[in-house]
Design an enzyme around this catalytic site. Structure first.
Site: not given
Ligand SMILES: *Cc1c(COP(=O)(O)O)cnc(C)c1O
Length: 484
Positions: A107
């Site tokens: 993120k």
């Molecule tokens: C948010 C997240 C995801 C999923 O990503 P999306 O964009 O919501 O599909 C997968 N793995 C981790 C560790 C995340 O923090």
């Protein structure tokens, strides 16, 4: 005006789309002509990652005046290296490490950029109000958003997380956050209770906030300012494969993405629409296999049991960003998209026509992974290649191996294994405990892999926030906190 809502002909330029988050009709902003806009993707592949980000973000968000300096401020010197997202060859695949940022979560890639975009959009559009960001988090988004927004002028941020619902490491990451403009608060209940509480606060407080000089906003992945930065690493991964001689320019590459809210994988589809030779996008799910079922049958059915798994960021039954893909697959028919979203809300499911499903299946493959398979992937990859994956990456690895065709495959890695030391140790057959920090040390002793600096120093950090509130108290909490 290159953005439009998925549910009506409401339009906005990229500045306003970033400021608004969702469209006023409840739809999501999308560029309906992305595919036909000229973009020199081959020239883009000759750039380093930071310059690549400038070029791509200028194309996707054309109304920002000084994108070059926004990208510099977001990324230069803030990740482990200015590669931002390194690609590592591991056995028969390549792993794209998206977790080398300030909070060791994928993120970070988007949430480093979003504050820059938001402040620039406020300045350029003459917004006089302060922005107040309210975020409910199941762990990773909260910390990455706090890190991105702390001490940013004109913005305040409040994060709500489920009391006893996040890992000890994640909790300490959030409650020790520095910055004068941040607030962190635990809420009694689970993540859904937090999210409902925050949604209610949006509804109840938006005019109150206006009167008090604030504009409410969200750091959720439905904001195009979060999606756009994620297209960049599909290009950087492809560039790295060309430069290392693994492929020739023009060869197709498959990407396998551990999916929750469908933001990460949708960014890959955008890269494909911009010209990048992407083969299949493999949508990887954990035991919550709603997307696997959808891409197989055309029925999106949320009337099912919800499982808590060791990949909590993928424990999700309503993948918001799928709406954007539907809009494209349904020939931009906003009435059809609205109907599906209504049905999901009122009946708990919708079904797409066979032509739509066929179109989706041309670009996407979907698969899922059990808890046992995920743990086995962590152990196998560690034993065979001395590469340590977190429990989200291992879901994608498993699905990538099962769906590998003739194209090279890139597995997107979304978190450092040190954020989930308990699941990783248990996958490796080690004993575990409840002390996240002790487990981090144990994992380090066992594997010798360095603990990311931001996590290693966490134990000594002072806790700044320790309030726990009822979930119906969020509105009052926000009002009070603003006047402290
Ligand atoms: C948010 C997240 C995801 C999923 O990503 P999306 O964009 O919501 O599909 C997968 N793995 C981790 C560790 C995340 O923090």
């Amino acid at each position: 005006m290159n953005y439009q809502s998925t549910r009506s002909n409401y339009t906005a330029d990229s500045l306003n789309a970033v400021l608004q988050g969702p469209a006023p009709d409840g739809g999501l902003f999308i560029d309906p002509c992305m595919e036909s806009r000229p973009f020199d993707w081959q020239a883009c592949l000759r750039l380093d990652t930071i310059d690549m980000a400038k070029t791509i973000l200028k194309a996707l968000l054309p109304d920002f005046k000084d994108m070059d300096s926004l990208v510099e401020k977001a990324y230069r010197g803030r990740f482990e290296s200015d590669d931002i997202t390194p690609l590592v060859k591991v056995g028969p695949a390549h792993i794209l490490e998206l977790f080398r940022g300030p909070t060791s979560a994928f993120k970070d890639v988007a949430l480093s950029m979003l504050p820059q975009l938001m402040t620039a959009a406020m300045a350029q559009s003459g917004e006089k109000k302060q922005v107040l960001i309210l975020t409910a988090t199941s762990g990773d988004t909260g910390k990455a958003a706090l890190e991105g927004f702390h001490d940013v002028n004109g913005i305040r941020i409040m994060v709500f997380y489920p009391h006893n619902g996040v890992s000890p490491v994640q909790e300490k990451q959030m409650t020790s956050q520095q910055g004068e403009n941040v607030c962190v608060c635990a809420v009694k209940g689970n993540f859904d209770d937090c999210q409902t509480g925050v949604k209610n606060a949006f509804r109840e407080l938006s005019s109150w906030a206006q009167d008090h000089g604030y504009r409410l906003s969200s750091a959720n992945s439905i904001n195009i300012g979060r999606l756009a930065p994620q297209t960049v690493y599909y290009f950087s991964a492809y560039r790295d494969l060309v430069n290392s001689g693994e492929i020739s320019l023009g060869d197709k590459v498959d990407f396998c993405v551990p999916t929750g809210n469908f933001g990460d994988i949708l960014a890959g589809y955008w890269a494909k629409m911009m010209g990048l030779p992407v083969g299949k996008l493999i949508c990887a799910s954990n035991k919550n296999r709603i997307l696997t079922d959808f891409f197989t049958t055309g029925v999106y059915d949320a009337r099912r049991e919800f499982f808590k798994t060791s990949s909590p960021s993928m424990d999700i039954l309503v993948s918001s960003n799928l709406e954007r893909l539907l809009f494209l697959a349904m020939d931009k028919d906003t009435a059809k998209v609205s109907r599906c979203m209504d049905e999901l809300k009122t009946k708990g499911f919708y079904k797409v026509e066979p032509e739509v499903l066929a179109r989706l299946q041309k670009d996407f493959t979907a698969d899922c992974c059990t808890e046992e398979e995920s743990a086995k992937a962590i152990a196998d990859v560690w034993k065979s290649y001395s590469y340590l994956m977190d429990p989200h990456t291992s879901v994608a690895w498993h699905c990538a191996m099962r769906n590998k065709g003739s194209n090279p495959v890139v597995v997107l890695s979304t978190a450092s294994p040190y954020k989930f030391p308990r699941s990783v140790l248990s996958a490796l057959g080690e004993e575990t405990s409840d002390n996240g920090f002790e487990l981090m040390d144990r994992l380090h002793e066992l594997t010798g892999i360095p603990v990311p600096e931001n996590l290693a120093g966490l134990k000594e950090k002072k806790t700044r926030f320790n309030e726990v509130i009822e979930n119906n108290a969020i509105v009052d909490y926000v009002k009070e906190a603003l006047w402290k």
